[in-house]
Design an enzyme around this catalytic site. Structure first.
Site, PDB file in Angstrom:
ATOM      1  N   ASP A   1       0.837  -1.191   0.000  1.00  0.00           N
ATOM      2  CA  ASP A   1       0.000   0.000   0.000  1.00  0.00           C
ATOM      3  C   ASP A   1       0.875   1.245   0.000  1.00  0.00           C
ATOM      4  O   ASP A   1       1.983   1.254   0.556  1.00  0.00           O
ATOM      5  CB  ASP A   1      -0.900   0.026   1.234  1.00  0.00           C
ATOM      6  CG  ASP A   1      -1.919  -1.094   1.239  1.00  0.00           C
ATOM      7  OD1 ASP A   1      -2.151  -1.689   0.169  1.00  0.00           O
ATOM      8  OD2 ASP A   1      -2.485  -1.375   2.315  1.00  0.00           O
ATOM      9  N   ARG A   2       0.366   2.303  -0.581  1.00  0.00           N
ATOM     10  CA  ARG A   2       1.133   3.548  -0.676  1.00  0.00           C
ATOM     11  C   ARG A   2       1.644   4.009   0.699  1.00  0.00           C
ATOM     12  O   ARG A   2       2.802   4.444   0.829  1.00  0.00           O
ATOM     13  CB  ARG A   2       0.256   4.641  -1.289  1.00  0.00           C
ATOM     14  CG  ARG A   2       0.963   5.965  -1.478  1.00  0.00           C
ATOM     15  CD  ARG A   2       0.060   6.966  -2.172  1.00  0.00           C
ATOM     16  NE  ARG A   2       0.809   8.085  -2.715  1.00  0.00           N
ATOM     17  CZ  ARG A   2       0.363   8.886  -3.675  1.00  0.00           C
ATOM     18  NH1 ARG A   2      -0.824   8.679  -4.200  1.00  0.00           N
ATOM     19  NH2 ARG A   2       1.097   9.885  -4.104  1.00  0.00           N
TER      20      ARG A   2
END
Length: 283
Positions: free
Chosen positions: A136-137
């Site tokens: 995930d970012r």
């Protein structure tokens, strides 16, 4: 300029004719999925018996499928990425929090790999190094990179078979049980998450925190965040489920990976230290 063939495949056994789009995605190293093979067809990079192929063509035993070198010009995002391990076939890097793994943006880890990794000397190298999974970012930690067609296919197969072990360190809200398993589908797909309590941190103001080691089987999008929230132990800093954050950012970090080397088959384990913000949180 003469097109460059980067992979040639002879169909040695096939009981009955099938569409080339159905065959190519599971038999060619450069296109390890049906979608990637169809994308190559649309880009006019697939030859069938020496002629450009379209997705409706049928293939049979004895046919030759060739993949042409992509002429796509990839952007470069010039930032420093920590390299944990690298050889001619693969690499392990530390993805910083706040950086997309890949996508249609300039500032992604994928666009930073060519300036941080050495070009493979293998003949069947990829046009550029390629992440074979995502973080995930907002998350950080160890990420697997393929540098050759063989590595891309083998590592993707290991991930699909759930034989790659990934361990995440998480700080969550609330005081968790010592161990537990969450078996909860995500977008109608099965997903299992196991967690182990490392330590609890009492807090009258925030209701306490738990330091957890988490292992996931499938790796669905936001799996750890969704599953821990379902237990009432939202990951600290998770903007999907906002709560007061006494620290900075998301406290979700992949610090250990175990996989089989795509060329030698050797079992390899990679570990790294936790980010400074985890240590600061404990103080």
């Amino acid at each position: 300029m003469q097109p460059v063939v980067v992979e040639s495949h002879i169909i040695e056994s096939l009981e009955e004719s099938v569409r080339i789009s159905d065959y190519g995605g599971s038999h060619l190293l450069m296109t390890p999925s049906r979608n990637s093979f169809k994308k190559a067809i649309r880009a006019k990079r697939v030859l069938l018996n020496g002629e450009l192929a379209d997705s409706s063509r049928m293939v049979k035993k004895g046919d030759i499928i060739e993949i042409l070198l992509s002429e796509e010009v990839y952007p470069e995002h010039k930032i420093k990425i920590e390299v944990i391990y690298e050889d001619e076939y693969m690499a392990i890097v530390n993805k910083p929090a706040g950086l997309l793994t890949s996508g249609n943006q300039h500032r992604t880890l994928a666009n930073a790999l060519t300036t941080n990794l050495n070009e493979s000397k293998e003949k069947a190298r990829l046009p550029r190094p390629n992440p074979v999974h995502r973080l995930d970012r907002s998350a950080s930690g160890l990420l697997i990179i393929a540098k050759t067609m063989l590595a891309q296919k083998d590592l993707s197969e290991q991930l699909a078979a759930y034989t790659v072990d990934k361990t995440y360190r998480v700080i969550s809200h609330g005081l968790a049980e010592k161990t537990g398993t969450v078996d909860l589908p995500i977008k109608e797909k099965s997903a299992q998450t196991q967690y182990k309590l490392i330590k609890t941190i009492p807090s009258n103001k925030y209701g306490g925190f738990s330091i957890l080691d988490v292992n996931i089987k499938q790796g669905r999008k936001n799996q750890i965040r969704v599953h821990l929230h379902s237990l009432g132990h939202t990951v600290v800093g998770d903007l999907l489920y906002p709560r007061e954050n006494p620290g900075k950012g998301l406290y979700l970090h992949c610090y250990e990976l175990t996989l089989n080397h795509p060329k030698s088959g050797e079992k390899m384990t990679f570990e790294m230290d936790l980010p400074k913000k985890f240590k600061d949180f404990l103080n």
